[in-house]
Design a protein around this motif. Structure first.
Motif, PDB file in Angstrom:
ATOM      1  N   LEU A 114       0.378  -3.573   1.950  1.00 58.38           N
ATOM      2  CA  LEU A 114       0.496  -2.484   0.945  1.00 58.38           C
ATOM      3  C   LEU A 114       0.745  -1.253   1.848  1.00 58.38           C
ATOM      4  O   LEU A 114       0.007  -0.773   2.769  1.00 58.38           O
ATOM      5  N   VAL A 121       0.257   1.853   6.768  1.00 57.58           N
ATOM      6  CA  VAL A 121      -0.696   0.816   5.947  1.00 57.58           C
ATOM      7  C   VAL A 121      -1.635   1.373   5.160  1.00 57.58           C
ATOM      8  O   VAL A 121      -2.334   2.345   5.699  1.00 57.58           O
ATOM      9  N   ASP A 122      -1.736   1.189   3.879  1.00 59.84           N
ATOM     10  CA  ASP A 122      -2.662   1.278   3.045  1.00 59.84           C
ATOM     11  C   ASP A 122      -3.819   0.769   2.886  1.00 59.84           C
ATOM     12  O   ASP A 122      -4.257  -0.096   1.968  1.00 59.84           O
ATOM     13  N   ASP A 123      -4.799   0.944   3.737  1.00 63.03           N
ATOM     14  CA  ASP A 123      -5.844   0.032   4.092  1.00 63.03           C
ATOM     15  C   ASP A 123      -6.780   0.098   2.872  1.00 63.03           C
ATOM     16  O   ASP A 123      -7.585  -0.906   2.514  1.00 63.03           O
ATOM     17  N   ASP A 124      -7.087   1.478   2.231  1.00 67.32           N
ATOM     18  CA  ASP A 124      -7.773   1.510   1.069  1.00 67.32           C
ATOM     19  C   ASP A 124      -7.551   0.809  -0.137  1.00 67.32           C
ATOM     20  O   ASP A 124      -8.254  -0.070  -0.790  1.00 67.32           O
ATOM     21  N   SER A 125      -6.260   0.758  -0.364  1.00 75.22           N
ATOM     22  CA  SER A 125      -5.552  -0.002  -1.542  1.00 75.22           C
ATOM     23  C   SER A 125      -5.824  -1.302  -1.298  1.00 75.22           C
ATOM     24  O   SER A 125      -5.949  -2.249  -2.321  1.00 75.22           O
ATOM     25  N   GLU A 127      -8.211  -2.997   0.526  1.00 74.55           N
ATOM     26  CA  GLU A 127      -9.552  -3.273   0.511  1.00 74.55           C
ATOM     27  C   GLU A 127      -9.790  -3.329  -1.115  1.00 74.55           C
ATOM     28  O   GLU A 127     -10.673  -4.374  -1.820  1.00 74.55           O
ATOM     29  N   ALA A 128      -9.502  -2.544  -2.056  1.00 78.88           N
ATOM     30  CA  ALA A 128      -9.798  -2.427  -3.418  1.00 78.88           C
ATOM     31  C   ALA A 128      -9.130  -3.648  -4.054  1.00 78.88           C
ATOM     32  O   ALA A 128      -9.748  -4.197  -4.873  1.00 78.88           O
TER      33      ALA A 128
END
Lengths: 258, 420
Positions: A114, A121-125, A127-128
């Motif tokens: 994502l 790179v959207d690590d937080d999204s 992970e969610a």
């Protein structure tokens, strides 16, 4: 006779006369199998019978030397794993194919990250999203930020399964999904297979455990020495029939007609 | 007790390895400082140390990616020499003939030529590794010899000098700094950006409902970052320019020579290094390219099954290394003001050692940019310190060699203990 219950329906996957050889040895020799929506087809055979090789042609890991693949009745070109993914074919490999140094969400989204609007790179999204799907598949899963090398066998398996399920697979390939699991986790996989089946997903299940196959599969295709021994409806055969197909390469339907 | 420590560490979200490296660096500095009677920890020496570290550290950031993908690059020292020679010839022999001596575009054209050559050569080596599947050790060992020989051939062994005056600013020295005012501005801006990034990240994590470290912990971390940045600027701004240099600089600019003291500020090669460090960190943590590098290093087969083109990735990683080597060649040659045949000799080993001391695992899959830069700083501190103390050159090599092996041993032990 085997396709009676699929009257008129187009198969989800049809692999026709697939051939692949390594250094002159025919690992898969003109094998044809098919798979319908909401169906589980077991692929059985000894080690080295060619079942994993056949399925790696479908998942794009190997390139076939001959034969054709049809997805939903249309000829498909699968030269690499990306092609396979574009047909919604997802694979859970026996080795799990996880990058041990990365965490669960990086593995789940590997190759399909994502991204933020900035192109990062959207690590937080990720992970969610990983937390959401893991809650569904394996509520006990907690180690979201640890590298997957720190996880137990069952937890690693659930990461690999989550990866296949998350991306709306229509065709799911499971290579020995329960080989490394305890009884509780094996039950989890069985439940999952039932659920996916109900959603209309077609599943190839590679296994050498006959009881697994008898319990989970609708049909079974047996391979020996790179060739297809035969495909049978699981309800029509006994354990012994399957065993003799695997060991002797004898097709029960031939016996009956003889 | 142990629980409290791990909880504390997870509050701060830092690993002990980085703390160990910082500890080792501080011990080195304190020891050298006491042995040299306070000459080591002076603004002057720290300024020189920062300039001396820049070239190797720039390359070490690229070497991290190479080693993470389970390869090695033995050619960077020779490539640096050859690129230095190409850029030297371009700016002293070719461009002045075309544009005239001292043309303001010479330095930037020269660097462009160096970057293009570096990236192309790196890509070529990467292609041999990725597509021809020749082991990187062999490809770059070949490159090591080819590039050193080619460097000699370009000028038939003659040293190229003098370099373009603007180009030379990129090597540091009295003129090649930001000056004190600009250094303060850079320091304050960097501090603000660091704090803002931490706040944004914190808010994003809370928005997703993740557990965030307590505010005081992140506050202390932010405080440390600001303290380090401003402390560094302060030290660089405490190194006074010698009177002669001040006179020379102001005469060239046609300005009246000031009465008050003038200070160096941050050296330009260090600014380059910091920019490279920031960009490489973003690449490694926030881009697909970086993610695929680590995935490939962790499990090449899994990376391929995930649809990653690992061959092309290898080409890109080596091309990046070539580009960074070109930047390092700019710094190294500009610092010396000339390009000799031996430019970059043994740098490949310094670069690999920096990356490895900085926690990059030769087995692949693990390594950080900041670790490699710290590793380069530790190596350079060790060498400069020993030189200052008056340790003989052969003994210096022996010590550096032993430290390298010891550092890797400690790293392996640490990994085994923590199960990583």
């Amino acid at each position: 006779m085997e396709n009676q219950k699929h009257n008129g329906q187009t198969p989800l996957v049809e692999m026709k006369d697939i051939q692949i050889s390594f250094g002159g040895i025919k690992a898969v020799d003109k094998v044809s199998v098919d798979l319908y929506p909401g169906e589980v087809v077991g692929l059985l055979g000894h080690n080295g019978a060619g079942k994993s090789t056949l399925i790696k042609v479908l998942s794009g890991a190997y390139q076939k030397d001959g034969g054709e693949i049809y997805i939903n009745g249309e000829k498909a070109t699968i030269n690499n794993p990306r092609d396979a993914r574009s047909y919604n074919i997802e694979t859970i490999y026996q080795t799990l194919a996880l990058a041990d140094n990365l965490d669960a969400s990086s593995n789940l989204f590997l190759g399909r990250e994502l991204m933020t609007s900035m192109g990062m790179v959207d690590d937080d999204s990720m992970e969610a999203e990983t937390r959401k799907i893991m809650n569904r598949l394996n509520p006990n899963f907690e180690k979201f930020t640890a590298p997957v090398s720190a996880l137990s066998g069952g937890q690693r398996q659930s990461v690999a399964i989550a990866r296949a399920v998350y991306f709306n697979a229509k065709i799911l390939i499971m290579d020995e999904p329960t080989a490394a699991l305890g009884p509780h986790e094996t039950q989890m996989v069985s439940d999952l297979i039932e659920k996916l089946k109900a959603d209309g997903i077609g599943i190839f299940l590679i296994s050498h455990d006959i009881h697994d196959v008898m319990k989970l599969c609708d049909r079974a295709s047996v391979m020996k020495n790179g060739q297809l021994v035969g495909s049978v409806n699981v309800d029509d055969v006994t354990d012994d029939d399957l065993l003799s197909m695997i060991i002797l390469g004898k097709n029960p339907s031939e016996n009956k007609s003889a | 007790m142990e629980n409290r420590i791990t909880r504390l560490a997870s509050n701060f979200k830092i690993d002990f390895r980085i703390l160990g490296m910082i500890g080792a660096l501080i011990i080195l500095w304190v020891v050298f400082n006491s042995v040299t009677g306070g000459r080591f920890l002076t603004p002057r020496n720290l300024f020189n140390l920062s300039v001396q570290t820049a070239s190797v550290a720039v390359m070490a950031t690229g070497m991290v990616f190479i080693i993470v993908t389970r390869h090695i690059d033995l050619s960077v020292g020779s490539l640096l020499g050859m690129l230095g020679m190409i850029m030297g010839t371009t700016q002293t022999h070719i461009l002045p003939d075309l544009l005239g001596i001292g043309h303001p575009a010479i330095w930037i054209l020269t660097i462009s030529v160096g970057l293009v050559c570096g990236i192309a050569i790196g890509a070529l080596q990467g292609w041999a590794v990725g597509y021809l599947t020749i082991p990187a050790f062999i490809v770059t060992l070949g490159g090591f010899m080819v590039f050193r020989g080619s460097a000699w051939w370009i000028t038939h062994g003659q040293t190229v000098a003098p370099l373009d005056s603007t180009f030379k600013l990129l090597g540091g020295g009295a003129e090649g700094t930001l000056g004190s005012t600009l250094s303060w501005i850079v320091g304050i801006t960097a501090s603000l950006i660091a704090v803002i990034i931490m706040l944004i990240s914190r808010r994003k994590k809370s928005a997703h409902g993740f557990k965030v470290p307590p505010f005081w912990a992140e506050g202390i971390l932010a405080g440390c970052a600001v303290f380090l940045i401003m402390g560094f600027v302060w030290i660089m701004n405490s190194y006074q320019l010698p009177k002669g240099a001040v006179k020379r600089i102001y005469e060239v600019k046609d300005l009246p020579i000031p009465d008050h003291a003038i200070y160096h500020g941050i050296a330009i090669p260090v600014v380059i290094l910091l920019l490279v460090a920031i960009i490489m960190t973003v690449v490694s943590k926030r881009t697909r390219f970086g993610r695929y590098i680590y995935a490939t290093g962790g499990n090449p087969e899994a990376a391929e099954l995930s649809g990653i083109n690992t061959r092309l990735l290898t080409v890109k990683v080596f091309a990046l290394m070539g580009g960074l080597t070109a930047i390092a060649a700019v710094i190294a040659s500009a610092r010396l003001g000339s390009v000799g045949n031996d430019l970059g000799t043994l740098d490949e080993l310094r670069v690999i050692a920096a990356a490895v001391i900085g926690g990059t695992a030769l087995a692949g899959g693990a390594g950080t940019i900041y670790g490699a830069i710290l590793g380069a700083l530790i190596m350079q501190s060790l060498q400069s310190g020993m030189a200052m103390v008056g340790v003989d050159a052969p003994l210096q090599s022996i010590v550096v060699g032993l430290v390298l092996v010891l550092a890797v041993f400690l790293d392996i032990t640490y990994r085994r203990k923590t199960g990583q």
